[in-house]
Design an enzyme around this catalytic site. Structure first.
Site, mmCIF file in Angstrom:
data_model
loop_
_atom_site.group_PDB
_atom_site.id
_atom_site.type_symbol
_atom_site.label_atom_id
_atom_site.label_comp_id
_atom_site.label_asym_id
_atom_site.label_seq_id
_atom_site.Cartn_x
_atom_site.Cartn_y
_atom_site.Cartn_z
ATOM 1 N N HIS A 62 0.846 -1.193 0.000
ATOM 2 C CA HIS A 62 0.000 0.000 0.000
ATOM 3 C C HIS A 62 0.883 1.245 0.000
ATOM 4 O O HIS A 62 2.104 1.156 0.150
ATOM 5 C CB HIS A 62 -0.975 -0.007 1.175
ATOM 6 C CG HIS A 62 -0.348 0.087 2.540
ATOM 7 N ND1 HIS A 62 0.577 -0.815 3.016
ATOM 8 C CD2 HIS A 62 -0.543 0.982 3.551
ATOM 9 C CE1 HIS A 62 0.919 -0.497 4.249
ATOM 10 N NE2 HIS A 62 0.266 0.605 4.594
ATOM 11 N N HIS A 64 1.331 3.822 2.011
ATOM 12 C CA HIS A 64 1.860 4.546 3.167
ATOM 13 C C HIS A 64 3.380 4.551 3.035
ATOM 14 O O HIS A 64 3.993 3.525 2.702
ATOM 15 C CB HIS A 64 1.414 3.888 4.480
ATOM 16 C CG HIS A 64 0.009 4.274 4.860
ATOM 17 N ND1 HIS A 64 -0.801 3.507 5.652
ATOM 18 C CD2 HIS A 64 -0.718 5.394 4.529
ATOM 19 C CE1 HIS A 64 -1.977 4.116 5.805
ATOM 20 N NE2 HIS A 64 -1.945 5.255 5.130
ATOM 21 N N ASP A 66 6.052 4.433 4.727
ATOM 22 C CA ASP A 66 7.012 3.504 5.350
ATOM 23 C C ASP A 66 7.065 2.167 4.619
ATOM 24 O O ASP A 66 7.893 1.320 4.930
ATOM 25 C CB ASP A 66 6.691 3.295 6.839
ATOM 26 C CG ASP A 66 5.270 2.849 7.118
ATOM 27 O OD1 ASP A 66 4.347 3.324 6.425
ATOM 28 O OD2 ASP A 66 5.076 2.009 8.017
ATOM 29 N N HIS A 67 6.209 1.985 3.618
ATOM 30 C CA HIS A 67 6.200 0.722 2.874
ATOM 31 C C HIS A 67 6.760 0.855 1.455
ATOM 32 O O HIS A 67 6.929 -0.151 0.772
ATOM 33 C CB HIS A 67 4.781 0.146 2.811
ATOM 34 C CG HIS A 67 4.282 -0.285 4.154
ATOM 35 N ND1 HIS A 67 4.229 -1.601 4.539
ATOM 36 C CD2 HIS A 67 3.855 0.435 5.216
ATOM 37 C CE1 HIS A 67 3.768 -1.682 5.779
ATOM 38 N NE2 HIS A 67 3.538 -0.455 6.221
ATOM 39 N N HIS A 138 -7.533 -1.687 5.770
ATOM 40 C CA HIS A 138 -6.597 -0.704 6.309
ATOM 41 C C HIS A 138 -7.192 0.677 6.045
ATOM 42 O O HIS A 138 -8.274 0.784 5.483
ATOM 43 C CB HIS A 138 -5.224 -0.902 5.638
ATOM 44 C CG HIS A 138 -4.098 -0.172 6.303
ATOM 45 N ND1 HIS A 138 -3.928 -0.139 7.657
ATOM 46 C CD2 HIS A 138 -3.063 0.558 5.783
ATOM 47 C CE1 HIS A 138 -2.850 0.578 7.951
ATOM 48 N NE2 HIS A 138 -2.308 1.016 6.824
ATOM 49 N N ASP A 209 -0.443 -3.916 5.984
ATOM 50 C CA ASP A 209 -1.140 -3.459 7.189
ATOM 51 C C ASP A 209 -2.606 -3.895 7.100
ATOM 52 O O ASP A 209 -3.232 -3.771 6.051
ATOM 53 C CB ASP A 209 -1.041 -1.932 7.303
ATOM 54 C CG ASP A 209 0.399 -1.480 7.545
ATOM 55 O OD1 ASP A 209 1.279 -2.353 7.646
ATOM 56 O OD2 ASP A 209 0.627 -0.262 7.622
ATOM 57 N N HIS A 268 6.392 -5.533 11.863
ATOM 58 C CA HIS A 268 5.783 -4.198 11.773
ATOM 59 C C HIS A 268 5.348 -3.731 13.166
ATOM 60 O O HIS A 268 4.175 -3.499 13.442
ATOM 61 C CB HIS A 268 4.592 -4.260 10.794
ATOM 62 C CG HIS A 268 4.003 -2.931 10.410
ATOM 63 N ND1 HIS A 268 3.025 -2.316 11.161
ATOM 64 C CD2 HIS A 268 4.225 -2.099 9.363
ATOM 65 C CE1 HIS A 268 2.654 -1.192 10.578
ATOM 66 N NE2 HIS A 268 3.383 -1.028 9.480
#
Ligand SMILES: [Zn+2]
Ligand SMILES: [Zn+2]
Length: 325
Positions: A62, A64, A66-67, A138, A209, A268
């Site tokens: 996804h 976000h 941090d990914h 999510h 997530d 995570h």
């Protein structure tokens, strides 16, 4: 199969944990596949035995940051290394927009990229795996990737071939194809007498997530291993009043137990959880919570852990010597 953790922290990195990235590969094969690519992933890779030259495809759960913020730098390095082969990237469309913006204002990669939008296509196949994906729950669109290995249909029983004095070479090839062969002695051998029991394909799910682990329920019978986030303990999750879109250790563990999953790796972790078990809160709190509800093989991932899943679906973990090359 091997699963190598390149980053295990949620949201922001810590001194011991980088942002999410996971490599998956067949054991003793060079090719590998990357799931998520937090900032700094290419630096983490330098400390492992994985080579960017052998990166097959990329899967992003996804958008976000941090990914996937590590992707632009990693792709630039692939160009510098002289990659010419096409690279497949399965990701929500935002990743494509992000990368194409960077390509426009900076530099195009030196190799073609095949983008796959998981909303439009539901699976792909590579040399080593069939990969499918499912939508998760999510705050934004997010996916879980399910890697099912290709198995050799007719693996030969080498010990038996040697016992019968069948010389390696073309005769082995004929047996593999299901053909009868005749030895110099005149003895005729039936190929079916030399096939191993059919190998069961191992299946590994790597979730992005997700606040609903039960979305994996339809796959639970065939899953050899689930890799899932456990961002908080249940107690901490209860204290956060807004909807985070994440799972607690309790929730994932209860799902895994109820569905008889053999192996579960949690990752995570919120940076508030320290590695030092004397600290409060600590990663051990997450582990204790999961352990209390799950009786299968449980592990809490650390950066650079290498997990091996053998043919009998036994999971083992090596915390490797870090390479300084
Ligand atoms: Zn995240
Ligand atoms: Zn997220």
């Amino acid at each position: 199969m091997e699963i190598i953790f390149l980053g295990t922290s949620a949201g922001t990195p810590t001194k011991t944990r980088n942002l999410t990235a996971i490599a998956i590969k067949k054991r003793n094969y060079k090719w590998w596949y990357l799931v998520d690519c937090g900032e700094g992933t290419q630096h983490q890779l330098l400390k492992t035995g994985l080579s960017l030259l052998w990166l097959k495809s990329i899967f992003i759960t996804h958008v976000h940051g941090d990914h996937f913020y590590g992707l632009a730098g990693l792709l630039a390095t692939l160009s510098t290394l002289g990659r010419k082969d096409p690279l497949k990237i399965v990701s929500p469309v935002g990743v494509r927009v992000f990368l194409e913006t960077i390509f426009n204002i900076s530099q195009e990669p030196a190799f073609p990229i095949e983008f796959i939008d998981p909303e439009e296509i539901t699976n792909t196949s590579d040399d080593d795996f069939d990969i499918s994906w499912i939508p998760l729950e999510h705050r934004i669109a997010c996916y879980g990737f399910i890697f099912k290995e290709h198995v050799i249909a007719h693996r030969l029983n080498i010990a038996k071939l040697k016992e019968y004095g069948v010389p390696s070479g073309p005769l082995w090839g004929k047996l593999q194809k299901g053909e009868y062969i005749t030895l110099d002695s005149g003895e005729v051998l039936n190929p079916h007498d030399f096939f191993m029991e059919g190998d069961k394909a191992r299946v590994v799910a790597i979730a992005g997530d997700n606040s609903k682990p039960e979305l994996f329920e339809p796959y639970s019978k065939e899953l050899s291993l689930l890799v899932h986030e456990a961002t908080y303990t249940e107690e901490a999750a209860q204290k956060i009043h807004e909807e985070t879109g994440h799972s607690s250790a309790l929730k994932v563990a209860q799902f895994a137990e109820a569905n008889g999953l053999k192996n579960l790796i949690l990752t995570h972790f919120s940076p508030r959880y320290r590695d030092d078990s004397e600290s409060t809160p600590s990663i051990k709190d997450i582990e204790d919570e999961a352990k209390a509800s799950y009786n299968g093989t449980l592990s809490l991932a650390k950066d650079f852990n290498i997990y091996t899943l053998n043919r009998d679906e036994q999971l083992s973990c090596v915390e490797p010597q870090l390479s300084s090359n």
